[in-house]
Design an enzyme around this catalytic site. Structure first.
Site, short mmCIF file in Angstrom:
data_model
loop_
_atom_site.label_atom_id
_atom_site.label_comp_id
_atom_site.label_asym_id
_atom_site.label_seq_id
_atom_site.Cartn_x
_atom_site.Cartn_y
_atom_site.Cartn_z
N SER A 1 6.45 -6.94 -9.91
CA SER A 1 7.12 -7.17 -8.63
C SER A 1 8.61 -6.88 -8.65
O SER A 1 9.18 -6.50 -7.64
CB SER A 1 6.89 -8.61 -8.18
OG SER A 1 7.32 -9.52 -9.17
N HIS B 1 1.45 -6.13 -5.45
CA HIS B 1 2.28 -4.97 -5.09
C HIS B 1 1.55 -3.65 -5.35
O HIS B 1 2.18 -2.58 -5.33
CB HIS B 1 3.60 -5.01 -5.85
CG HIS B 1 4.38 -6.25 -5.55
ND1 HIS B 1 5.24 -6.36 -4.48
CD2 HIS B 1 4.38 -7.46 -6.16
CE1 HIS B 1 5.74 -7.58 -4.44
NE2 HIS B 1 5.24 -8.27 -5.46
N LYS C 1 1.90 -8.87 2.05
CA LYS C 1 2.81 -7.76 1.71
C LYS C 1 2.34 -6.52 2.48
O LYS C 1 2.55 -6.46 3.68
CB LYS C 1 2.85 -7.60 0.19
CG LYS C 1 3.41 -8.88 -0.46
CD LYS C 1 3.49 -8.79 -1.94
CE LYS C 1 4.16 -9.96 -2.62
NZ LYS C 1 4.11 -11.29 -2.08
C1 PLP Z 1 3.18 -10.31 -8.19
C2 PLP Z 1 3.09 -11.41 -7.17
N1 PLP Z 1 2.05 -12.25 -7.23
C3 PLP Z 1 1.91 -13.25 -6.33
C4 PLP Z 1 2.84 -13.44 -5.33
C5 PLP Z 1 2.69 -14.60 -4.40
O1 PLP Z 1 2.11 -14.18 -3.21
P1 PLP Z 1 2.34 -15.03 -1.87
O2 PLP Z 1 3.70 -14.65 -1.37
O3 PLP Z 1 1.21 -14.62 -0.98
O4 PLP Z 1 2.27 -16.47 -2.24
C6 PLP Z 1 3.91 -12.56 -5.22
C7 PLP Z 1 4.86 -12.72 -4.10
O5 PLP Z 1 5.91 -13.03 -4.09
C8 PLP Z 1 4.05 -11.53 -6.18
O6 PLP Z 1 5.12 -10.72 -6.15
#
Ligand code: PLP
Length: 414
Positions: free
Chosen positions: A177, A205, A236
């Protein structure tokens, strides 16, 4: 507020780690009002521009009228509605998976799945740059955690050997991310087979951004049958809110019976589910959105390189400009903001100390000229550190300092 909390806030300020909420008016388009000022948005995960697409908005509005604003209970009580089932079926078909299970968010999905699949006495193997929600899932699991160096399959294998058969799960972001690089999934899957561990990939992502028609990294590498659990998010590229888990039928049944974040949390709201369904339909009908996103990634990278900023060649929408210290990143972000570019400083604990950065995220809805304008401003405002090639990582899993970190609890790799 107690004195203790004052002190903690002061300490955060001194270290350049103080955070505050800023307010965007209107939808997540390329240009927004930020605390009342017009800026170019270069940090949203609305990668495909679907969060404000008319069909997505209409679907959310219609679902609110038909099913109500909220789901009223957790999925195991009365919160599981027909619309949840429809989205699960559509996602399973899109990704070619036997089963799909919706969760309240990506954070909840990761915490729930990791803590279900690893238990006391097991060892979880987690990449050093995995998302905070995976780190927290490891904590909740009470398993021992082996944090292998970022994308270092040699280190991972060394850890698997040390675990002597206790390795239950290898977990990794697909597309990282904060760096926009991809996990070496082929090698990870091969190790998992050899050492009899499960593999879980977080495609937060990846979905909508990479792979055939935006199906993610697992699909790009044709590893659908080799990865046990894929987590994806709806907040996203799919422009809504929530998350899903793709896996086999038996695994889905197990998660329904064990994932605390599914069992003890209210089901997704109908408008969120309907919005994601509409976004998924648009993604299937219009795969060119993914091509445009990838083209935009290339446009921004090329423009930055031409302006003298070092960027890695990648096909993901995430472009990190690593500047080093937290205060330096905050100052660079403030300077860019003064010139109309919104790319906040990303600092520890989101990234490791000394690697604070501006994390740029392109969207399919940006125009080429917007991205070139942003590159010109950033080239003038980021410090020289971001213009030097990064130091190669220290490697070699026979390094005793690295051995000492093994099984000694959990580093804050968030
Ligand atoms: C790699 C990754 N996993 C999980 C999440 C968490 O997702 P959510 O924003 O739906 O809680 C994010 C988001 O920030 C992320 O970047």
């Amino acid at each position: 507020m107690s004195g203790d909390i004052h002190e903690r806030l002061e300490e955060l300020r001194d270290r350049g780690l103080f955070r505050r909420l800023r307010c965007v008016s209107g939808p997540q388009g390329p240009r927004v009002l930020l605390d009342g000022r017009p800026v170019l948005l270069l940090c949203s995960n609305n990668y495909l521009g679907l969060a404000d697409h008319p069909r997505v908005r209409e679907a959310a509005a219609e679902a609110a009228m038909r099913y109500g604003a909220g789901s009223g209970a957790s999925r195991l009580i009365s919160g599981n509605m027909t619309i949840h089932r429809r989205l699960e079926e559509a996602l399973a078909e899109f990704k070619g998976s036997e089963a799909c299970l919706l969760f309240g968010s990506g954070y909840l999905a990761n915490v729930g799945v990791v803590s279900s699949l690893a238990q006391e006495g097991d060892v979880v193997f987690s990449d050093a740059l995995n998302h905070a929600s995976i780190v927290d899932g490891c904590r909740l699991s009470r398993a021992e955690t082996f944090i292998y160096d970022h994308c270092d399959v040699g280190h991972l294998e060394w850890g698997l050997q040390q675990a002597e058969g206790r390795g239950a799960l290898i977990v990794t972001d697909g597309v990282f991310s904060m760096d926009g690089d991809k996990a070496p999934l082929r090698e990870i899957v091969e190790l998992a087979h050899r050492y009899d561990a499960r593999v879980m990939v977080d495609e937060a992502h990846g979905t909508g951004c990479v792979g055939p028609g935006g199906r993610g990294l697992v699909a790009e590498l044709e590893l659908e049958d080799d990865v046990d659990v894929v987590v994806g998010t709806l907040g996203k590229a799919l422009g809504s809110y929530g998350a899903y888990v793709l896996c086999g039928e038996t695994m889905a049944n197990y998660l329904v019976n064990s994932a605390r974040t599914l069992i003890f949390s209210t089901a997704l709201s109908p408008p969120s589910v309907a919005a994601a369904l509409a976004a998924l339909e648009l993604l299937c009908e219009q795969p060119r959105r993914v091509e445009k996103l990838q083209r935009n990634g290339r446009v921004l990278r090329e423009a930055l390189s031409e302006a003298g900023v070092v960027v890695e060649e990648r096909d993901t929408p995430i472009v990190p400009l690593i500047v080093g210290e937290a205060q330096t990143a905050v100052a660079a972000s403030d300077r860019a903001l003064e010139r109309g570019i919104f790319a906040p400083a990303i600092r520890p604990p989101t990234v490791p100390p000394g690697t604070s950065r501006l994390r740029l995220a392109v969207m399919a809805s940006h125009t080429k000229s917007e991205l070139r304008e942003a590159a010109a401003v950033l080239a003038a405002t980021v410090p020289a550190a971001a213009r030097r090639a990064p130091e190669p990582p220290v490697s070699g899993s026979d390094d005793p300092a690295r051995r000492a970190r093994v099984f000694d609890g959990l580093a804050d790799a968030a």
